[in-house]
Each structure stands twice: as structure tokens, then as C-alpha cells.
Design a protein around this motif. Structure first.
Motif, short mmCIF file in Angstrom:
data_model
loop_
_atom_site.label_atom_id
_atom_site.label_comp_id
_atom_site.label_asym_id
_atom_site.label_seq_id
_atom_site.Cartn_x
_atom_site.Cartn_y
_atom_site.Cartn_z
N ASP A 129 0.83 -1.20 0.00
CA ASP A 129 0.00 0.00 0.00
C ASP A 129 0.87 1.26 0.00
OD1 ASP A 129 -2.12 -1.74 0.16
OD2 ASP A 129 -2.52 -1.38 2.28
N SER A 130 1.96 1.23 0.76
CA SER A 130 2.81 2.42 0.88
C SER A 130 3.48 2.77 -0.44
CB SER A 130 3.87 2.20 1.97
OG SER A 130 4.74 1.12 1.63
N GLY A 131 3.88 1.75 -1.20
CA GLY A 131 4.51 2.00 -2.49
C GLY A 131 3.55 2.62 -3.48
N PHE A 132 2.31 2.13 -3.47
CA PHE A 132 1.30 2.72 -4.37
C PHE A 132 1.00 4.15 -3.97
CE2 PHE A 132 -0.41 -1.32 -6.37
CZ PHE A 132 -0.19 -0.88 -7.66
N GLU A 133 0.95 4.41 -2.66
CA GLU A 133 0.70 5.79 -2.22
C GLU A 133 1.80 6.72 -2.70
OE1 GLU A 133 -0.68 8.24 1.73
OE2 GLU A 133 0.52 6.42 2.03
N LYS A 134 3.05 6.32 -2.58
CA LYS A 134 4.17 7.14 -3.07
C LYS A 134 4.06 7.36 -4.57
CE LYS A 134 7.45 5.64 0.50
NZ LYS A 134 8.68 4.84 0.77
N GLN A 135 3.66 6.32 -5.29
CA GLN A 135 3.53 6.43 -6.75
C GLN A 135 2.47 7.45 -7.13
OE1 GLN A 135 3.24 2.70 -8.97
NE2 GLN A 135 1.61 3.57 -10.21
N ILE A 136 1.29 7.36 -6.51
CA ILE A 136 0.21 8.29 -6.82
C ILE A 136 0.61 9.72 -6.47
CG2 ILE A 136 -2.18 8.93 -6.32
CD1 ILE A 136 -1.89 6.34 -7.96
N ASP A 137 1.19 9.90 -5.29
CA ASP A 137 1.62 11.23 -4.87
C ASP A 137 2.64 11.80 -5.85
OD1 ASP A 137 -0.04 10.97 -2.70
OD2 ASP A 137 1.57 10.71 -1.23
N ARG A 138 3.53 10.95 -6.33
CA ARG A 138 4.57 11.41 -7.26
C ARG A 138 3.97 11.84 -8.60
NH1 ARG A 138 7.83 8.89 -11.01
NH2 ARG A 138 9.88 9.86 -11.34
N LEU A 139 3.01 11.10 -9.12
CA LEU A 139 2.37 11.45 -10.39
C LEU A 139 1.67 12.80 -10.28
CD1 LEU A 139 0.84 8.00 -11.44
CD2 LEU A 139 2.95 9.05 -12.29
N PHE A 140 0.96 13.01 -9.17
CA PHE A 140 0.30 14.29 -8.97
C PHE A 140 1.33 15.41 -8.81
CE2 PHE A 140 -3.48 11.82 -8.46
CZ PHE A 140 -4.54 12.70 -8.69
N GLY A 141 2.40 15.11 -8.08
CA GLY A 141 3.44 16.11 -7.89
C GLY A 141 4.08 16.54 -9.19
N LEU A 142 4.29 15.59 -10.10
CA LEU A 142 4.87 15.92 -11.40
C LEU A 142 3.92 16.77 -12.24
CD1 LEU A 142 6.55 12.50 -12.24
CD2 LEU A 142 7.75 14.69 -11.99
N SER A 143 2.63 16.49 -12.14
CA SER A 143 1.65 17.29 -12.87
C SER A 143 1.60 18.71 -12.31
CB SER A 143 0.27 16.64 -12.80
OG SER A 143 0.30 15.37 -13.43
N GLU A 144 1.72 18.82 -11.00
CA GLU A 144 1.77 20.15 -10.39
C GLU A 144 3.04 20.89 -10.80
OE1 GLU A 144 1.33 18.97 -6.33
OE2 GLU A 144 -0.78 18.41 -6.61
N TYR A 145 4.13 20.15 -10.96
CA TYR A 145 5.37 20.74 -11.44
C TYR A 145 5.19 21.26 -12.87
CZ TYR A 145 10.26 20.99 -13.01
OH TYR A 145 11.47 21.41 -13.54
N SER A 170 0.91 9.46 -16.16
CA SER A 170 0.50 8.26 -15.44
C SER A 170 1.61 7.20 -15.45
CB SER A 170 -0.78 7.67 -16.05
OG SER A 170 -0.58 7.30 -17.41
N SER A 171 2.74 7.55 -16.04
CA SER A 171 3.86 6.61 -16.14
C SER A 171 4.85 6.83 -15.01
CB SER A 171 4.57 6.79 -17.48
OG SER A 171 5.79 6.08 -17.51
N GLN A 172 5.25 5.73 -14.38
CA GLN A 172 6.24 5.81 -13.32
C GLN A 172 7.62 6.25 -13.82
OE1 GLN A 172 6.16 2.14 -10.80
NE2 GLN A 172 4.55 1.51 -12.23
N ALA A 173 7.84 6.16 -15.13
CA ALA A 173 9.15 6.47 -15.69
C ALA A 173 9.44 7.97 -15.73
CB ALA A 173 9.26 5.89 -17.10
N VAL A 174 8.39 8.79 -15.68
CA VAL A 174 8.55 10.23 -15.87
C VAL A 174 9.19 10.87 -14.65
CG1 VAL A 174 7.31 12.39 -16.28
CG2 VAL A 174 6.56 10.28 -17.41
N ASP A 175 10.11 11.81 -14.89
CA ASP A 175 10.64 12.63 -13.81
C ASP A 175 10.62 14.10 -14.25
OD1 ASP A 175 12.91 13.07 -15.42
OD2 ASP A 175 14.06 11.49 -14.42
N GLU A 176 11.14 14.99 -13.42
CA GLU A 176 11.05 16.42 -13.71
C GLU A 176 11.81 16.79 -14.98
OE1 GLU A 176 12.15 18.72 -10.31
OE2 GLU A 176 10.33 18.21 -9.19
N SER A 177 12.89 16.08 -15.27
CA SER A 177 13.65 16.38 -16.49
C SER A 177 12.82 16.08 -17.73
CB SER A 177 14.96 15.58 -16.52
OG SER A 177 14.72 14.20 -16.70
N ASP A 178 11.93 15.09 -17.64
CA ASP A 178 11.06 14.77 -18.78
C ASP A 178 10.00 15.84 -18.98
OD1 ASP A 178 12.30 12.20 -19.34
OD2 ASP A 178 11.36 11.51 -17.48
#
Length: 497
Positions: free
Chosen positions: A376-392, A474-482
Motif C-alpha cells: 500500500d505504501s509503495g502505491f501511495e508514493k507512486q500516486i503522490d509522485r504522479l500528482f506532484g509531477l503534474s503540479e510541477y 501516469s507513467s512511473q518512468a517520468v521525472d522532472e527532467s522529462d
């Protein structure tokens, strides 16, 4: 070792050919591994675009009269992937489903190896139990204390299951005698909801004109006052309102309809409340973002696609009900030649008679295995990260007002809607004329993206708004550089537009 053998020279046709079979499979796996590697290599293109007539010329697609050797089949495999869009590429922002979770991929490979149907415990005992455990967990996350669930072939079929179950729960005689015994049934959904709700009304025999579309506000959320007025108007016409769909994560804007007030209206008028969370359901895994679906536990049914925000491999679509036994009561046809009731095990684990499709693909193992790998914790981090990247992305767009124009400044999901402004329009004041030109430029820029193969972002019009880009993360591969690359590459490609 060359494989100049035909399919008839390997297992299962030739009994003593395991080494040849192994060699063929290993070489096929090497081809797939190369695709995995290239899909995660930012220096590789997303696609090598060809128009249909061009692709027909470079591919040999004919079905031969006589068998081809295995070497040629391996070439066919390589060619198929050569021209396939790399949806796992970090610069693919085109669809609600994207990316490549390696554990889920392994689950899909194992699923294909097992090659079993999901309609009885008899032939899929392990997978049936996995489905039961995983679906129960998802219902608990939704807030259903009991109930039942099933995996369906896509969110559209999930919506159909919800509408069928709603009609059966409220008017069980319709299963045998049809809709005419209750009068004209009417459904309600927002004007920005998925088209499958309209399709469900057509399949149920209501007619699409009896699926009433409710206006939305500027952020794409259903206007609750208009919903109640539409229900009252339907009742005045002598129609029977029975179903309302609230969308949690609309396809284009990513909007979340307000569940509590919609649930109040559903209760007031005795209607079934379905929540289409095919896109936004992943929010429920995050403490921070699950508030977008406040009130979800009040629904009668909820659809939720793990192959979207959760990143499970396609396809993986679930539908959950508050009530237990409703699927069997609604859909059972009692085919005793398939679903015998005198088996030596508990036949309540058989699922085939609960669904309209009979046979079902095994879509559970990849999700179950992936969830085990993350917890559950890994999925939570994943969802938070996707939203964070969209906010970025929103933040970076706001920093470049000369080059980009945001349609919604604070998106509710990971959908970010914007126009690219080319140099030729940057000194033009924002207004209807400029918006019209931006709408015309958008598909041209998308064409440049595909021709160069460096970037893919979807576009569409909406209501009276001309074409705009709808970026999805929605892809886990994306980061801020992308995200930075996305904006820079759009500007590079759009310089001469």
C-alpha cells in the motif's frame, strides 16, 4: 543456433523438441527485452511513424498458404515492435494508461503462459482466489463493508455492468419481461462523462435520448442543481429515473464530480448511484488525494481501472458493488453444461455465470503481483509522485506565459490542459481570434511530434473550446527532467508554426 524449423517441429507438436522450443522462446524473449530497454531509453524515439499505406509497404502482413520457418517468425516479432509506439517511453504523455511496470509485465507473461479462462475455480483455482482477495481489498479501500466485484474487459463494460445491476436491483422482472413493464427508464450523467454511459443506455434498450447529460461548471464538474431539475423534469414526463453516474476523473479535464450532493439526490429519488472512477480511482490509495473522492462509500457501484493511475499492464478494469449476490442474480443464465452445481468443491467460487461474457481473461495476476511488490505504501508514493509531477508541469507552464496558456490553473487530476503559443502569435492579445488560431495550430504541432518521434501528447476540442493539448502523467518512468523536455521540445518543434 539458427532456427530453420517450422512450428510443427517444436512443442507441442513434436514431443522431443524441448531444446529447439527453448531456443525459440529465448530468442523471442531477447526481442522483447530489447523493446523494454529501448522503451526506457530517452535517446530512442517513441515511434517511427509511417502512414498506413507506407506501413503496408514495409511490412509483410500476408497470411501464407504454407508454414513459414521460425526464423521468419522472429523477424516478424522484431518488425512488429520496431513500428510499435513505445507507450512506456518517458516522453509518451498521450494516454490515461502509460508506462511499463516490470513486475506487472512479468505477471502478464506468466498469465499468457498459464493460458486459462477465469470462469470456474476448476480451471483457475489460484487466480480465482487471488481475484477474490484483491477485489475484497479494493472494496475495503472504497468503503464497502461487504459486496462483490469482478474484473471486466475495460471500463466501458464495467459501466454496463453497473447499469445492468442497477436495473435488476430496482426492477428485477425486467430480466425476463423487458423494460416495458416499468415504463421509460432514464439515466443521468455529466456532459463530460465517458461515452460508455451513453452506450450502456443504448445496450439496455433505453435509447440514447434517455441518457440525460447534465451541465458542468468551468472545471468540468457536474452541476448538482441541474441534476435535480433534470430528474424532476423526467418524472413530470412520466419517466422513471433510476441511475445516476458521478465521474471521478473525467477523460479530458480530469474533473471529480461532487459525490455527497449527488448521493443525496440519488437517495431522495430512489436512484442507483454509480461512480465511474476508471481514471481517478487510484486517488483512493493516497491519503493526500483521496479527498477528491469524498463520499465514494455512498455509491452502489464503483468502476476503477488499475491500468491507469496505478500503472498495471493493460487491461485491468474492475467493477465493485455494495451488494453481494447481485451479479449472479442479474446475469445468470444457469447454463448447466458449463456451470454444474453438483461439483465436489464450493461452486460459489465459479464466476462465469456472474458475467454477461462467460469467459474472462486472467487480468488479476499482474495486479496482485504488482501490489505485492509495492505494498500500500509503495502505491501511495507512486500516486503522490504522479500528482506532484503534474503540479510541477503546471508551475513550469505558468513561468512561460509567452509560450503556453493554461486552460485550468489548478487541475484536479494529472490532466494538464494548455495551448502552445508559437512565436507568430505571441504578440497577439488573447481573445477569440487567437484562440481559434491556437486550435488550428495544435494538431499541426501534434503531427510534427509524431513525425519526429520525440514526443506524444494528446489533443482534443471540448464544448466550444477548439483543439488544446491534454497532457497526462501516469507513467512511473517520468521525472522532472522529462517534464522540462516536454516544454522545450514543443517550443523547438513549434518555432515555425
Amino acid at each position: 543456433m539458427r532456427i530453420r524449423l517450422e512450428g510443427s517441429h517444436i512443442l507441442p507438436i513434436k514431443r522431443d523438441s524441448f531444446e529447439e522450443t527453448r531456443e525459440f522462446l529465448l530468442r523471442a524473449i531477447d526481442i522483447m527485452l530489447d523493446f523494454v530497454k529501448n522503451s526506457n531509453d530517452r535517446s530512442c524515439k517513441i515511434l517511427d511513424f509511417h502512414h498506413p499505406e507506407q506501413l503496408r509497404e514495409v511490412l509483410d502482413l500476408d497470411i501464407p498458404e504454407h508454414p513459414l520457418n521460425l526464423d521468419q517468425l522472429l523477424v516478424d516479432c522484431k518488425d512488429a515492435l520496431k513500428y510499435q509506439v513505445k507507450t512506456a517511453h518517458p516522453h509518451f504523455f498521450n494516454q490515461l494508461s502509460a508506462g511499463m511496470d516490470i513486475v506487472s509485465l512479468v505477471g502478464e507473461w506468466l498469465t499468457a503462459t498459464a493460458n486459462t479462462n477465469m470462469f470456474t475455480y476448476e480451471i483457475a483455482p489460484v487466480f480465482i482466489l487471488m481475484e477474490e482477495v484483491t477485489m475484497q481489498k479494493m472494496r475495503e479501500i472504497i468503503g464497502f463493508k461487504n459486496g462483490e466485484s469482478i474484473l471486466a474487459p475495460g471500463g466501458s463494460v464495467s459501466s454496463l455492468y453497473a447499469a445492468l445491476a442497477a436495473r435488476h436491483k430496482l426492477f428485477p422482472d425486467c430480466k425476463e419481461k423487458g423494460n416495458t413493464i416499468v415504463g421509460q427508464l432514464v439515466m443521468f450523467t455529466s456532459e463530460h462523462s465517458h461515452y460508455s454511459i451513453m452506450g450502456a443506455g443504448a445496450v439496455l434498450g433505453l435509447g440514447t435520448s434517455n441518457v440525460i447529460l447534465i451541465k458542468t461548471d468551468k472545471r468540468g464538474r457536474m452541476i448538482v442543481e441541474d441534476l435535480e431539475k433534470a430528474v424532476q423534469d423526467a418524472k413530470k414526463r412520466g419517466h422513471v429515473p433510476f441511475f445516476v453516474c458521478a465521474t471521478s476523473g473525467t477523460t479530458v479535464l480530469g474533473a471529480f464530480d461532487p459525490i455527497h450532493p449527488i448521493a443525496d439526490i440519488a437517495e431522495k429519488y430512489g436512484m442507483w448511484l454509480h461512480i465511474d472512477a476508471a481514471w481517478g480511482g487510484g486517488c483512493l490509495l493516497s491519503k493526500k488525494y483521496k479527498t477528491r473522492m469524498a463520499g465514494v462509500e455512498r455509491a452502489h457501484s464503483v468502476s476503477w481501472n488499475p491500468h491507469k493511475l496505478m500503472g498495471t499492464h493493460l487491461q485491468c478494469s474492475t467493477i465493485h458493488f455494495r451488494y453481494e449476490g447481485l451479479l449472479l442474480s442479474c446475469n445468470s443464465m444457469c447454463a448447466d453444461y458449463l456451470f454444474q452445481q453438483d461439483k465436489h468443491y464450493d461452486v460459489s467460487y465459479d464466476t462465469g455465470d456472474k458475467v454477461i461474457q462467460c469467459g474472462r481473461h486472467n487480468d488479476i495476476f499482474k495486479l496482485w503481483l504488482m501490489w505485492r511488490s509495492k505494498g500500500d505504501s509503495g502505491f501511495e508514493k507512486q500516486i503522490d509522485r504522479l500528482f506532484g509531477l503534474s503540479e510541477y508541469l503546471v508551475k513550469k507552464i505558468k513561468e512561460k506565459p509567452d509560450k503556453f496558456y493554461l486552460l485550468i490553473e489548478e487541475p484536479e487530476c494529472t490532466n494538464v490542459m494548455f495551448w502552445y503559443i508559437p512565436p507568430s502569435l505571441r504578440h497577439m492579445p488573447h481573445g477569440p481570434d487567437k484562440v481559434k488560431k491556437l486550435g488550428e495550430i495544435t494538431p499541426k504541432l501534434k503531427g510534427l511530434m509524431m513525425n519526429t518521434g520525440t514526443l506524444m501528447i494528446n489533443y482534443q476540442p471540448l464544448d466550444d473550446i477548439p483543439n488544446f493539448f491534454r497532457n497526462i502523467i501516469s507513467s512511473q518512468a517520468v521525472d522532472e527532467s522529462d517534464v522540462d523536455f516536454l516544454l522545450d521540445e514543443m517550443d523547438r518543434l513549434g518555432q515555425k508554426l
